[in-house]
Design a protein around this motif. Structure first.
Motif, short mmCIF file in Angstrom:
data_model
loop_
_atom_site.label_atom_id
_atom_site.label_comp_id
_atom_site.label_asym_id
_atom_site.label_seq_id
_atom_site.Cartn_x
_atom_site.Cartn_y
_atom_site.Cartn_z
N VAL A 38 0.85 -1.20 0.00
CA VAL A 38 0.00 0.00 0.00
C VAL A 38 0.88 1.25 0.00
O VAL A 38 0.59 2.22 -0.68
N TRP A 45 6.68 -0.21 6.32
CA TRP A 45 6.14 -1.44 5.74
C TRP A 45 6.47 -1.57 4.26
O TRP A 45 6.77 -2.67 3.78
N GLN A 79 -6.79 -0.89 -2.10
CA GLN A 79 -6.05 -1.88 -1.31
C GLN A 79 -6.93 -3.03 -0.81
O GLN A 79 -6.45 -4.12 -0.56
N ILE A 99 -5.98 -6.45 7.54
CA ILE A 99 -7.16 -5.58 7.69
C ILE A 99 -7.66 -5.09 6.34
O ILE A 99 -8.85 -4.85 6.18
N ASN A 100 -6.75 -4.93 5.41
CA ASN A 100 -7.17 -4.48 4.08
C ASN A 100 -7.95 -5.56 3.33
O ASN A 100 -8.59 -5.27 2.34
N ARG A 156 -2.00 1.40 15.69
CA ARG A 156 -2.77 2.46 15.03
C ARG A 156 -3.28 3.46 16.07
O ARG A 156 -3.91 3.08 17.05
N ARG A 177 -12.17 8.68 8.79
CA ARG A 177 -11.83 7.76 7.70
C ARG A 177 -11.25 6.48 8.31
O ARG A 177 -10.35 6.54 9.14
N VAL A 179 -10.02 2.24 7.15
CA VAL A 179 -9.76 1.35 6.01
C VAL A 179 -10.99 0.46 5.83
O VAL A 179 -11.92 0.49 6.62
N TRP A 200 -6.37 4.41 1.12
CA TRP A 200 -5.31 5.31 1.58
C TRP A 200 -5.13 6.47 0.59
O TRP A 200 -4.94 7.62 0.97
N ASN A 217 -3.98 5.66 12.10
CA ASN A 217 -2.85 5.03 11.42
C ASN A 217 -1.69 4.99 12.40
O ASN A 217 -1.65 5.78 13.35
#
Ligand code: X2X
Length: 341
Positions: A38, A45, A79, A99-100, A156, A177, A179, A200, A217
């Protein structure tokens, strides 16, 4: 002389049998294996993905060439489509956060329940526990990928542009917002916030324009993406969810590689994951000071405030524990409790 005869003999045989077989095996390797991340290597990451690709290229002398596509560009930035695209053969290598993928493989979201692994001791205990990871990796295999290693996306934290967030009541009415994980949406709704699901790529303009008030995040992401420049002035470091970073290979790609190459790739993923976790932990240790230095208000909850967060997220926790995989979640809870969390 004898050896020469053997070679000649082998070549003659190869013309009929052996060589076409060798040629077929080599042709099975693609010129490029596509890896989706992502975020780019400027983020811990994305960096994990870059380290992995470099190690594999070096150690296979270029036989396996993994190319990183940051910004989830192989799925046009969406994503939440990564896992499905991996199943369709569009993505060969995953280096991402389950999670995505909640809409595709909900059961891989066991590590993201609110406060299930509230500190690194608990997180380490769960993600290195043989029974937990054996079961988890079997779920990944059933879903169509070979799991290789587990890094860390980071705890997060919640930020917003309106006021400090010290209690669930402070979330009331905030447009946040999240994910594409429905669980995160329900957590926010349960506290009176107004969640909106967004990639994202879409989140950053939405924060900049004020279309959304809040986001969550890791602070490492907050820093690398300069989220303070998007009007986010208040951060609460509540450590509510810390997903794994899963390194995995699409099953058909995995089975096309030789046993030796598979070992090289698995070892490289484990090495990359170790390095990636070390980067995330170092950033985590310094993140409060780094974010405060930007003029952002960072609130560190008291133990009583932490209890209020746990209470306020409990209904979502229970519902999603049952929906995801109650047996595996119970094992994670037990290991976390033994680790002293
Ligand atoms: O989109 C996000 O918030 C990010 C970068 O953290 C994920 O991919 C889950």
């Amino acid at each position: 002389m004898e050896r020469r005869n053997l070679i000649v003999g082998g070549a003659a045989l190869g013309a009929t049998l052996a060589l076409p077989h060798v040629a077929r095996a080599q042709a099975a390797y693609k010129a490029e294996y596509k890896m989706s991340t992502v975020v780019p290597p400027a983020f811990a990451w994305g960096k994990g993905g870059a380290i992995f690709a470099d190690l594999v290229r070096e150690r296979t002398a270029g036989r396996i060439n993994i190319k990183q596509y940051p910004g989830a560009s192989l799925v046009q930035g969406q994503q939440d489509r990564e896992f499905a695209a991996m199943r369709q053969g569009v993505i060969d290598v995953l280096c991402g956060a389950p999670i995505n993928w909640a809409g595709t493989v909900r059961e891989l979201g066991v590590f993201t329940l609110p406060f299930i692994l509230p500190n690194h001791k608990a997180w380490d205990a769960a993600t290195t526990d043989a029974a937990i990871m054996g079961e988890y990796f079997d779920l990944v295999r059933k879903a169509g990928a070979e799991p290789l290693a587990v890094g860390e996306t980071g705890y997060r934290q919640i930020s917003n542009r309106v006021h400090p967030i010290r209690s669930p009541a402070d979330l009331k009415g905030l447009k946040i917002r999240v994910v594409g994980s429905p669980m995160y949406g329900e957590i926010m709704s349960a506290m009176g916030a107004n969640p909106t699901f967004m990639s994202w790529a879409d989140a950053q303009p939405a924060l900049a324009s004020g279309a959304v008030d809040a986001q969550e995040n890791p602070l490492e992401v907050f820093l690398a993406a300069k989220i303070h420049t998007l009007g986010q002035k208040f951060v609460t470091k509540w450590n509510y969810s810390n997903d794994i970073l899963l390194f995995a290979i699409a099953a058909p790609v995995w089975s096309s590689w030789s046993a030796d190459d598979r070992k090289i790739v698995r070892d490289a993923a484990q090495e990359a994951a170790r390095q990636q976790v070390a980067i995330v932990r170092k950033l985590f240790a310094d993140d409060v000071a780094a974010v405060r230095a930007l003029g952002v208000d960072v609130h560190l909850p008291t133990p009583a405030e932490m209890q209020a967060w746990r209470d306020a997220t409990r209904s979502a926790y229970t519902k999603w524990k049952d929906a995801i995989n109650p047996g595996l979640v119970t094992k994670i809870e037990q290991v976390a409790a033994r680790a002293g969390s």
